[in-house]
Motif scaffolding. Structure first.
Motif, PDB file in Angstrom:
ATOM      1  N   ASP A   1      -7.577   1.009  -8.872  1.00 56.96           N
ATOM      2  CA  ASP A   1      -6.865   0.933  -7.595  1.00 56.96           C
ATOM      3  C   ASP A   1      -7.750   1.230  -6.386  1.00 56.96           C
ATOM      4  O   ASP A   1      -7.258   1.522  -5.298  1.00 56.96           O
ATOM      5  N   VAL A   2      -9.070   1.146  -6.554  1.00 54.43           N
ATOM      6  CA  VAL A   2     -10.005   1.410  -5.457  1.00 54.43           C
ATOM      7  C   VAL A   2     -11.008   0.263  -5.336  1.00 54.43           C
ATOM      8  O   VAL A   2     -11.512  -0.237  -6.339  1.00 54.43           O
TER       9      VAL A   2
ATOM     10  N   SER B   1      -8.888   7.191   7.262  1.00 53.59           N
ATOM     11  CA  SER B   1      -7.788   6.427   7.832  1.00 53.59           C
ATOM     12  C   SER B   1      -6.668   6.399   6.803  1.00 53.59           C
ATOM     13  O   SER B   1      -6.912   6.159   5.620  1.00 53.59           O
ATOM     14  N   CYS B   2      -5.436   6.647   7.251  1.00 47.76           N
ATOM     15  CA  CYS B   2      -4.321   6.699   6.308  1.00 47.76           C
ATOM     16  C   CYS B   2      -3.092   6.003   6.879  1.00 47.76           C
ATOM     17  O   CYS B   2      -2.758   6.200   8.048  1.00 47.76           O
ATOM     18  N   GLY B   3      -2.442   5.196   6.050  1.00 43.23           N
ATOM     19  CA  GLY B   3      -1.196   4.555   6.444  1.00 43.23           C
ATOM     20  C   GLY B   3      -1.351   3.168   7.020  1.00 43.23           C
ATOM     21  O   GLY B   3      -0.357   2.523   7.365  1.00 43.23           O
ATOM     22  N   LEU B   4      -2.591   2.667   7.131  1.00 43.38           N
ATOM     23  CA  LEU B   4      -2.814   1.336   7.687  1.00 43.38           C
ATOM     24  C   LEU B   4      -2.092   0.287   6.836  1.00 43.38           C
ATOM     25  O   LEU B   4      -2.185   0.289   5.614  1.00 43.38           O
ATOM     26  N   LYS B   5      -1.365  -0.603   7.505  1.00 46.40           N
ATOM     27  CA  LYS B   5      -0.643  -1.665   6.796  1.00 46.40           C
ATOM     28  C   LYS B   5      -1.582  -2.838   6.518  1.00 46.40           C
ATOM     29  O   LYS B   5      -2.099  -3.466   7.436  1.00 46.40           O
TER      30      LYS B   5
ATOM     31  N   THR C   1       3.111  -6.295   1.946  1.00 51.00           N
ATOM     32  CA  THR C   1       2.499  -5.251   2.760  1.00 51.00           C
ATOM     33  C   THR C   1       2.240  -4.011   1.919  1.00 51.00           C
ATOM     34  O   THR C   1       3.109  -3.548   1.189  1.00 51.00           O
ATOM     35  N   LYS C   2       1.030  -3.487   2.026  1.00 50.33           N
ATOM     36  CA  LYS C   2       0.648  -2.271   1.321  1.00 50.33           C
ATOM     37  C   LYS C   2       0.147  -1.262   2.342  1.00 50.33           C
ATOM     38  O   LYS C   2      -0.303  -1.625   3.428  1.00 50.33           O
ATOM     39  N   ARG C   3       0.204  -0.002   1.995  1.00 49.97           N
ATOM     40  CA  ARG C   3      -0.309   1.061   2.862  1.00 49.97           C
ATOM     41  C   ARG C   3      -1.604   1.585   2.259  1.00 49.97           C
ATOM     42  O   ARG C   3      -1.669   1.912   1.060  1.00 49.97           O
TER      43      ARG C   3
ATOM     44  N   ASP D   1      -4.889   1.979  -2.433  1.00 54.48           N
ATOM     45  CA  ASP D   1      -3.487   1.706  -2.128  1.00 54.48           C
ATOM     46  C   ASP D   1      -2.683   2.992  -2.312  1.00 54.48           C
ATOM     47  O   ASP D   1      -2.622   3.541  -3.410  1.00 54.48           O
ATOM     48  N   VAL D   2      -2.066   3.478  -1.215  1.00 55.21           N
ATOM     49  CA  VAL D   2      -1.270   4.709  -1.281  1.00 55.21           C
ATOM     50  C   VAL D   2       0.170   4.448  -0.840  1.00 55.21           C
ATOM     51  O   VAL D   2       0.843   5.340  -0.330  1.00 55.21           O
ATOM     52  N   SER D   3       0.640   3.246  -1.060  1.00 56.14           N
ATOM     53  CA  SER D   3       1.979   2.855  -0.610  1.00 56.14           C
ATOM     54  C   SER D   3       3.072   3.837  -1.021  1.00 56.14           C
ATOM     55  O   SER D   3       3.951   4.161  -0.203  1.00 56.14           O
ATOM     56  N   PRO D   4       3.083   4.349  -2.261  1.00 52.22           N
ATOM     57  CA  PRO D   4       4.152   5.276  -2.650  1.00 52.22           C
ATOM     58  C   PRO D   4       4.153   6.593  -1.875  1.00 52.22           C
ATOM     59  O   PRO D   4       5.150   7.314  -1.869  1.00 52.22           O
ATOM     60  N   LEU D   5       3.034   6.911  -1.212  1.00 48.15           N
ATOM     61  CA  LEU D   5       2.918   8.193  -0.522  1.00 48.15           C
ATOM     62  C   LEU D   5       3.313   8.117   0.946  1.00 48.15           C
ATOM     63  O   LEU D   5       3.349   9.136   1.638  1.00 48.15           O
TER      64      LEU D   5
END
Length: 259
Positions: A47-48, A124-128, A136-138, A163-167
């Motif tokens: 996932d990286v 950087s965190c939360g960028l769409k 769309t993923k975060r 990808d940190v979409s669940p967070l």
């Protein structure tokens, strides 16, 4: 341990070799192919993905081969797009990220002595991000210098993306820069958005205890606060950062070396 941390550990094994090969930085542009060849053979978590950025041409010259699996685009196409990748892969509501990242990075860098700039790390965190299928993923990203030029300015940097979409549940993104004991954070939302750091000292204290599964009552007793005050801090932290819950916020803060 996050996937980014695992990937970084793998890449850190190559740093002594890089310093031996390029003790004075870039000799010529052949270094780009040499670096790409080195990083091509690194095994990354699923996932990286990683990218290498050249400041002289303001473009990426390498993406890890697993990027197609994660966002759908072929990496040859991404390399041809150059900096246009940002407008193709970033959701239009987060285009401001490109300008804010440049603006605040420059401001923070100018506050750091030239001799210390090789220690600047950016988060950087939360960028769409929008993958090829339109989903769309975060994302969470960590950027660190790889090589500096003879003026101690960035020449080449490496980026780790996960990808940190669940967070994430909020619409905002945040940026954070660190160099030794200096920090600065920008949070993209309405109201105040510039901070000394992502969390205040009190918020960090509460998060550290909450991460150890302490209840609001236990935290209040430990810090000699009211339960209502603790719960207000917890709500404000989530509202400010866009994290889906306290456990998610703790995980993101670990990834950003806050916890």
């Amino acid at each position: 341990m996050s996937s980014i941390s695992i990937a970084e550990q793998q890449l850190n094994k190559f740093l002594p070799t890089l310093r031996e090969l390029y003790p004075e930085g870039r000799r010529d542009d052949a270094i780009l192919k040499e670096l790409a060849a080195i990083y091509e053979n690194i095994v990354l978590p699923n996932d990286v993905f990683i990218g290498l950025f050249d400041y002289r041409t303001a473009s990426y010259f390498f993406w890890s081969k697993n990027i197609e699996k994660l966002i759908g685009y072929k990496r040859d196409s991404l390399l041809k797009w150059g900096t246009l990748i940002s407008f193709k892969a970033i959701h239009y509501t987060h285009y401001s990220h490109l300008f804010n990242e440049y603006k605040y990075k420059k401001r923070f860098r100018n506050q750091v002595p030239a001799s210390d700039r090789k220690h600047i790390h950016a988060y950087s965190c939360g960028l769409k991000l929008v993958d090829k299928s339109g989903q769309t993923k975060r994302a969470f990203a960590k950027t660190k210098p790889l090589l500096l030029d003879d003026k101690n300015s960035l020449d080449i940097h490496i980026e780790f993306w996960e990808d940190v979409s669940p967070l994430i549940k909020g619409n905002q993104y945040w940026l954070r820069w660190v160099c030794n004991d200096q920090t600065f954070a920008y949070i993209h939302h309405k109201g105040k958005n510039e901070f000394k750091d992502l969390l205040s000292r009190r918020e960090l204290e509460i998060l550290q205890l909450a991460e150890k599964t302490k209840s609001s009552t236990e935290i209040a007793e430990k810090l000699e606060l009211s339960k209502m005050t603790v719960e207000t801090h917890r709500k404000n932290m989530l509202k400010k950062t866009g994290a889906s819950n306290i456990a998610a916020l703790a995980q993101l803060c670990k990834m950003a070396n806050i916890l």
